[in-house]
Design an enzyme around this catalytic site. Structure first.
Site, PDB file in Angstrom:
ATOM      1  N   GLU A  21     -13.426   4.383   0.115  1.00 35.67           N
ATOM      2  CA  GLU A  21     -14.487   4.377   1.627  1.00 35.67           C
ATOM      3  C   GLU A  21     -15.803   5.094   2.246  1.00 35.67           C
ATOM      4  OE1 GLU A  21      -9.975   4.651   3.667  1.00 35.67           O
ATOM      5  OE2 GLU A  21      -9.920   5.329   1.539  1.00 35.67           O
ATOM      6  N   SER A 147      -7.618   1.945   2.446  1.00 33.78           N
ATOM      7  CA  SER A 147      -7.767   1.204   3.172  1.00 33.78           C
ATOM      8  C   SER A 147      -8.207  -0.771   2.979  1.00 33.78           C
ATOM      9  CB  SER A 147      -9.701   0.649   3.234  1.00 33.78           C
ATOM     10  OG  SER A 147     -10.249   1.824   3.860  1.00 33.78           O
ATOM     11  N   TYR A 213     -12.339  -2.986   9.578  1.00 31.77           N
ATOM     12  CA  TYR A 213     -13.433  -2.791   9.873  1.00 31.77           C
ATOM     13  C   TYR A 213     -14.676  -3.828   9.866  1.00 31.77           C
ATOM     14  CZ  TYR A 213     -11.844   0.948   7.243  1.00 31.77           C
ATOM     15  OH  TYR A 213     -10.228   2.418   6.606  1.00 31.77           O
ATOM     16  N   ARG A 252      -2.757  11.042  10.858  1.00 36.33           N
ATOM     17  CA  ARG A 252      -1.873   9.810  11.467  1.00 36.33           C
ATOM     18  C   ARG A 252      -0.988   8.966  10.388  1.00 36.33           C
ATOM     19  NH1 ARG A 252      -5.873   5.374  10.603  1.00 36.33           N
ATOM     20  NH2 ARG A 252      -3.833   4.583  10.107  1.00 36.33           N
ATOM     21  N   ASP A 254       1.648   5.740   9.577  1.00 37.30           N
ATOM     22  CA  ASP A 254       1.626   4.450   9.597  1.00 37.30           C
ATOM     23  C   ASP A 254       3.239   3.678   9.745  1.00 37.30           C
ATOM     24  OD1 ASP A 254      -1.565   4.269  10.248  1.00 37.30           O
ATOM     25  OD2 ASP A 254      -1.538   3.590   8.271  1.00 37.30           O
ATOM     26  N   GLU A 267       3.170   4.878   5.075  1.00 40.11           N
ATOM     27  CA  GLU A 267       2.392   5.928   4.680  1.00 40.11           C
ATOM     28  C   GLU A 267       1.747   7.516   6.010  1.00 40.11           C
ATOM     29  OE1 GLU A 267      -1.791   5.603   3.903  1.00 40.11           O
ATOM     30  OE2 GLU A 267      -2.110   4.070   5.736  1.00 40.11           O
ATOM     31  N   ASN A 269      -1.767   8.605   7.007  1.00 40.18           N
ATOM     32  CA  ASN A 269      -2.998   9.328   6.791  1.00 40.18           C
ATOM     33  C   ASN A 269      -3.940  11.057   6.884  1.00 40.18           C
ATOM     34  OD1 ASN A 269      -4.760   6.940   6.342  1.00 40.18           O
ATOM     35  ND2 ASN A 269      -3.390   6.271   7.677  1.00 40.18           N
ATOM     36  N   GLY A 273      -9.784   7.826  10.171  1.00 37.46           N
ATOM     37  CA  GLY A 273     -11.780   7.152  10.515  1.00 37.46           C
ATOM     38  C   GLY A 273     -11.424   8.130  12.493  1.00 37.46           C
TER      39      GLY A 273
HETATM   40  N1  LIG Z   1       5.722  -3.059   3.263  1.00 41.03           N
HETATM   41  C1  LIG Z   1       5.214  -3.340   3.938  1.00 41.03           C
HETATM   42  N2  LIG Z   1       5.266  -4.984   4.119  1.00 41.03           N
HETATM   43  C2  LIG Z   1       4.738  -5.466   4.816  1.00 41.03           C
HETATM   44  N3  LIG Z   1       3.578  -5.195   5.211  1.00 41.03           N
HETATM   45  C3  LIG Z   1       2.269  -4.606   4.682  1.00 41.03           C
HETATM   46  C4  LIG Z   1       4.033  -3.243   3.766  1.00 41.03           C
HETATM   47  N4  LIG Z   1       3.159  -2.012   3.280  1.00 41.03           N
HETATM   48  C5  LIG Z   1       1.836  -2.035   4.145  1.00 41.03           C
HETATM   49  N5  LIG Z   1       1.488  -3.360   5.040  1.00 41.03           N
HETATM   50  C6  LIG Z   1       0.318  -3.836   5.125  1.00 41.03           C
HETATM   51  O1  LIG Z   1      -0.310  -3.435   4.298  1.00 41.03           O
HETATM   52  C7  LIG Z   1      -1.488  -2.468   5.358  1.00 41.03           C
HETATM   53  C8  LIG Z   1      -2.092  -1.289   4.602  1.00 41.03           C
HETATM   54  O2  LIG Z   1      -0.835  -0.378   4.128  1.00 41.03           O
HETATM   55  P1  LIG Z   1      -0.712   0.756   3.853  1.00 41.03           P
HETATM   56  O3  LIG Z   1       0.858   1.077   3.270  1.00 41.03           O
HETATM   57  O4  LIG Z   1      -0.806   1.766   5.730  1.00 41.03           O
HETATM   58  O5  LIG Z   1      -2.138   1.953   3.237  1.00 41.03           O
HETATM   59  P2  LIG Z   1      -3.526   2.199   3.782  1.00 41.03           P
HETATM   60  O6  LIG Z   1      -3.578   2.497   4.987  1.00 41.03           O
HETATM   61  O7  LIG Z   1      -3.465   3.614   2.551  1.00 41.03           O
HETATM   62  O8  LIG Z   1      -4.397   0.927   2.568  1.00 41.03           O
HETATM   63  C9  LIG Z   1      -0.797  -2.257   6.610  1.00 41.03           C
HETATM   64  O9  LIG Z   1      -1.789  -1.675   7.624  1.00 41.03           O
HETATM   65  C10 LIG Z   1       0.173  -3.392   6.511  1.00 41.03           C
HETATM   66  O10 LIG Z   1      -0.486  -4.561   7.266  1.00 41.03           O
HETATM   67 MG   LIG Z   2      -2.182   2.753   6.335  1.00 38.49          MG
END
Ligand SMILES: Nc1ncnc2c1ncn2[C@@H]1O[C@H](COP(=O)(O)OP(=O)(O)O)[C@@H](O)[C@H]1O
Ligand SMILES: [Mg+2]
Length: 307
Positions: A21, A147, A213, A252, A254, A267, A269, A273
């Site tokens: 990143e 990301s 992005y 943040r 999610d 998760e 953060n 960003g």
């Molecule tokens: N259990 C899940 N079911 C469906 N979509 C998911 C799930 N976990 C993550 N995602 C999708 O993947 C994206 C990235 O996952 P995330 O856990 O936020 O990791 P990061 O943002 O650190 O890459 C999420 O914003 C969502 O769109």
């Molecule tokens: Mg995320």
């Protein structure tokens, strides 16, 4: 040190670094530097990619960390700053390290009774079919990347095995989480408060790297469309999730909402960003905080024993 005293000192803005990143971090660092300057601070940039970065840090009275991903957001830099006795922005070593690891994050939330989708840790000899039988369609991700890198859904044993192969190229363990088919939200945290939630909408299958992005078609809704009691519910849940990981100052959270209406935490953060079109600045603006005011609050909260 007080915020006013710091205006006579120097803030090192840590930006760049060695993670995947890096480019986003350089953009965040630029935005933060400009905002701090506008707020009346003296800033200089430090890039941990350079061999002499620790030397150049020594003259700093405060470090504003604008690094993303492993090496910058995972507690390592925070530990170095503790040893150098330089106050820094954001979460502690512990909070940073826990939030970087999605497996430990989810285990802690489960222990604290906070809602997060069921999951299993994968390995090369996992029973692919057995896992699909237990969890149904899953979302596979590396535990310690950000990301959306190395992630995808899997509905069959063959897809699961392939997704594991891809995710295992990245940092940390690989987890398979129950797939949530529903809306996605993110909640910024500033001090003891949750900022207004943002709803993310993409035409891609999920909020992937391109949607984050590159694409101009990703939609960010703030106000997010939830009614007041639902929004208060996810604000409270996000604050609890943030504190359960020993995170502090800002960050943040999610989340996703299942089609049955229930919310699940994804998760945290700890260094989101900070470009002008990033999500925390967007939510802060909604409460009347522009970028100089936002970065000043982050510095003040960090100096005030925020971690
Ligand atoms: N259990 C899940 N079911 C469906 N979509 C998911 C799930 N976990 C993550 N995602 C999708 O993947 C994206 C990235 O996952 P995330 O856990 O936020 O990791 P990061 O943002 O650190 O890459 C999420 O914003 C969502 O769109
Ligand atoms: Mg995320």
């Amino acid at each position: 040190m007080t915020l006013d005293a710091l205006k006579n000192g120097r803030i090192a803005v840590l930006m760049g670094g060695n993670s995947a990143e890096r480019e986003i971090s350089l953009q965040s660092g630029e935005t933060v530097s400009r905002a701090l300057t506008e707020a009346g601070f003296n800033v200089f940039a430090v890039d941990p990619k350079n061999a002499d970065w620790m030397e150049s840090l020594r003259s700093a009275d405060f470090a504003y960390i604008a690094l993303h991903g492993p090496g910058g957001e995972d507690g390592c830099i925070q530990g170095a700053l503790e040893i150098l006795q330089i106050p820094y922005s954001g979460s502690s070593v512990l909070g940073s390290a826990l939030a970087m690891d999605k497996v430990r994050t989810k285990q802690l939330w489960q222990g604290a009774g906070l809602p997060t989708a069921g999951f299993e840790i994968l390995s090369a000899d996992s029973d692919w079919q057995g896992l699909i039988d237990r969890l149904g369609k899953v979302f596979v991700k590396p535990a310690c990347e950000g990301s959306s890198i190395g992630m995808r859904s899997a509905a069959t044993a063959a897809e699961l095995k392939e997704a594991f192969g891809e995710a295992s190229q990245y940092a940390g363990e690989v987890l398979a989480e129950q797939f949530i088919d529903g809306a996605e939200y993110t909640v910024g945290i500033l001090g003891d408060e949750a900022l207004p939630a943002i709803r993310l909408e993409t035409d891609n299958e999920f909020y992937d790297y391109e949607a984050k992005y590159v694409s101009d078609d990703t939609r960010y809704l703030c106000p997010c469309g939830l009614d007041a009691s639902e929004e208060a519910y996810i604000a409270e849940m996000s604050l609890k999730a943030f504190r359960a990981l020993d995170c502090s100052v800002w960050g943040r959270v999610d989340l996703m909402r299942h089609s049955d209406g229930s919310f699940y935490l994804l998760e945290v953060n700890t260094i989101p960003g900070m470009t002008s079109h990033s999500l925390v600045p967007m939510a802060a603006r909604e409460t009347g905080l522009d970028l100089p005011a936002l970065v000043s609050r982050v510095v003040a909260l960090s100096l005030g024993g925020g971690h």
